[in-house]
Design a protein around this motif. Sequence first.
Motif, PDB file in Angstrom:
ATOM      1  N   LYS A 140      16.773  42.019 -73.345  1.00  0.00           N
ATOM      2  CA  LYS A 140      15.612  41.668 -74.126  1.00  0.00           C
ATOM      3  C   LYS A 140      14.360  41.222 -73.154  1.00  0.00           C
ATOM      4  O   LYS A 140      14.557  39.773 -72.348  1.00  0.00           O
ATOM      5  N   ASP A 141      13.666  42.076 -73.178  1.00  0.00           N
ATOM      6  CA  ASP A 141      12.760  41.366 -72.597  1.00  0.00           C
ATOM      7  C   ASP A 141      12.704  41.290 -70.622  1.00  0.00           C
ATOM      8  O   ASP A 141      11.432  40.913 -70.124  1.00  0.00           O
ATOM      9  N   GLY A 142      13.243  42.050 -70.479  1.00  0.00           N
ATOM     10  CA  GLY A 142      13.455  42.712 -68.898  1.00  0.00           C
ATOM     11  C   GLY A 142      12.826  43.698 -68.679  1.00  0.00           C
ATOM     12  O   GLY A 142      11.704  44.166 -69.283  1.00  0.00           O
ATOM     13  N   VAL A 143      12.627  43.701 -66.861  1.00  0.00           N
ATOM     14  CA  VAL A 143      11.275  44.494 -66.257  1.00  0.00           C
ATOM     15  C   VAL A 143      11.662  44.869 -65.722  1.00  0.00           C
ATOM     16  O   VAL A 143      13.040  44.529 -64.755  1.00  0.00           O
ATOM     17  N   PHE A 144      11.163  46.221 -65.462  1.00  0.00           N
ATOM     18  CA  PHE A 144      11.797  46.731 -64.191  1.00  0.00           C
ATOM     19  C   PHE A 144      10.084  47.269 -63.360  1.00  0.00           C
ATOM     20  O   PHE A 144       9.254  47.333 -64.606  1.00  0.00           O
ATOM     21  N   ILE A 145      10.214  47.164 -62.242  1.00  0.00           N
ATOM     22  CA  ILE A 145       9.349  47.249 -61.224  1.00  0.00           C
ATOM     23  C   ILE A 145      10.096  47.675 -60.072  1.00  0.00           C
ATOM     24  O   ILE A 145      10.811  48.195 -59.514  1.00  0.00           O
ATOM     25  N   PHE A 146       8.771  48.679 -60.220  1.00  0.00           N
ATOM     26  CA  PHE A 146       9.178  49.704 -58.848  1.00  0.00           C
ATOM     27  C   PHE A 146       7.995  50.373 -58.476  1.00  0.00           C
ATOM     28  O   PHE A 146       6.673  50.635 -58.218  1.00  0.00           O
ATOM     29  N   SER A 147       8.353  51.040 -56.799  1.00  0.00           N
ATOM     30  CA  SER A 147       6.821  51.400 -55.814  1.00  0.00           C
ATOM     31  C   SER A 147       7.565  53.032 -55.116  1.00  0.00           C
ATOM     32  O   SER A 147       9.305  53.271 -55.475  1.00  0.00           O
ATOM     33  N   VAL A 148       6.605  53.441 -55.147  1.00  0.00           N
ATOM     34  CA  VAL A 148       7.200  55.176 -55.240  1.00  0.00           C
ATOM     35  C   VAL A 148       5.919  55.629 -54.198  1.00  0.00           C
ATOM     36  O   VAL A 148       4.558  55.136 -54.343  1.00  0.00           O
ATOM     37  N   GLU A 149       5.639  56.530 -53.003  1.00  0.00           N
ATOM     38  CA  GLU A 149       4.965  57.437 -52.602  1.00  0.00           C
ATOM     39  C   GLU A 149       3.832  57.751 -53.057  1.00  0.00           C
ATOM     40  O   GLU A 149       3.896  58.308 -54.328  1.00  0.00           O
ATOM     41  N   HIS A 150       2.617  57.176 -52.980  1.00  0.00           N
ATOM     42  CA  HIS A 150       1.216  57.664 -54.212  1.00  0.00           C
ATOM     43  C   HIS A 150       1.740  59.494 -54.306  1.00  0.00           C
ATOM     44  O   HIS A 150       1.486  59.790 -53.263  1.00  0.00           O
ATOM     45  N   PRO A 151       0.928  59.553 -55.719  1.00  0.00           N
ATOM     46  CA  PRO A 151       1.175  61.193 -55.228  1.00  0.00           C
ATOM     47  C   PRO A 151       0.438  61.947 -54.613  1.00  0.00           C
ATOM     48  O   PRO A 151       0.219  63.227 -54.865  1.00  0.00           O
ATOM     49  N   VAL A 152      -0.899  61.082 -54.001  1.00  0.00           N
ATOM     50  CA  VAL A 152      -1.840  61.326 -53.392  1.00  0.00           C
ATOM     51  C   VAL A 152      -1.358  62.313 -51.940  1.00  0.00           C
ATOM     52  O   VAL A 152      -1.148  63.040 -51.828  1.00  0.00           O
TER      53      VAL A 152
END
Length: 242
Positions: A140-152
């Motif tokens: 509960k209240d856990g956080v998910f953070i991610f990066s990806v190659e930008h759609p541009v």
Amino acid sequence: MSERGSDFYDNDAVFQTYMERRQGQDNANDTLEKPVMLELIGDATGKSILDLGCGDARFATELLGEKHNGLSYTGIEGSTNMVQTARKTVQGLNARIEQSYLEDGTYPVDTYDLAISRLAIHYIEDINRLFHSIHGTLKKDGVFIFSVEHPVITSTLQPSGTRTNWIVDQYFVEGYREQQWLGGSVHKMHRSIESYYMALQNAGFRVEHLRESAPQRAYFVDEETYQRRQRIPLFLFLSARK
């Protein structure tokens, strides 16, 4: 597709080229991507961390080190080359590496405080299923953070490997795009910013931050590289809470 994204790094020549490039001055990972990830993560003290597509797991040494003092670290990685390197990297740390494709990973319920993924999710076709798994494995209240190659960027990938322009085209036609990169052929999933955002919401997350890779001068040695990085966003970041 029969081949998964992490399989790309099991081409030994590609793997060696990639590892060498990561050591290069002003490489995009260290100048643009990592600073934003660290900013979004903030204080990781006492947190159990899940790293999806952990690569060589060098990030574990930072998250569990004196600066962040994370409690524990679990990395999931599909590439055999990366897993072998990662297990050497985390020796002596409260960390383990699971070899699995992200789509097939083990996601025990209510286990982690923080889930992160750095430049791996753009290889995944069904992110709705993956995001539901991540939501379930967070406390509960856990956080998910991610990066990806930008759609541009993913919208302008060209099979020849020679980029002739930066004109965004077929932006809303989502699917795999082929790219010649590091001496090999890789497929990356193009999807819109809206699709990433909606997939998080549909999985039950509350989106808290959306960031792009605006360059910060302090992280660059070379002025010309810094100026060039202002032309177009390379990475997209999203942070969401359970």
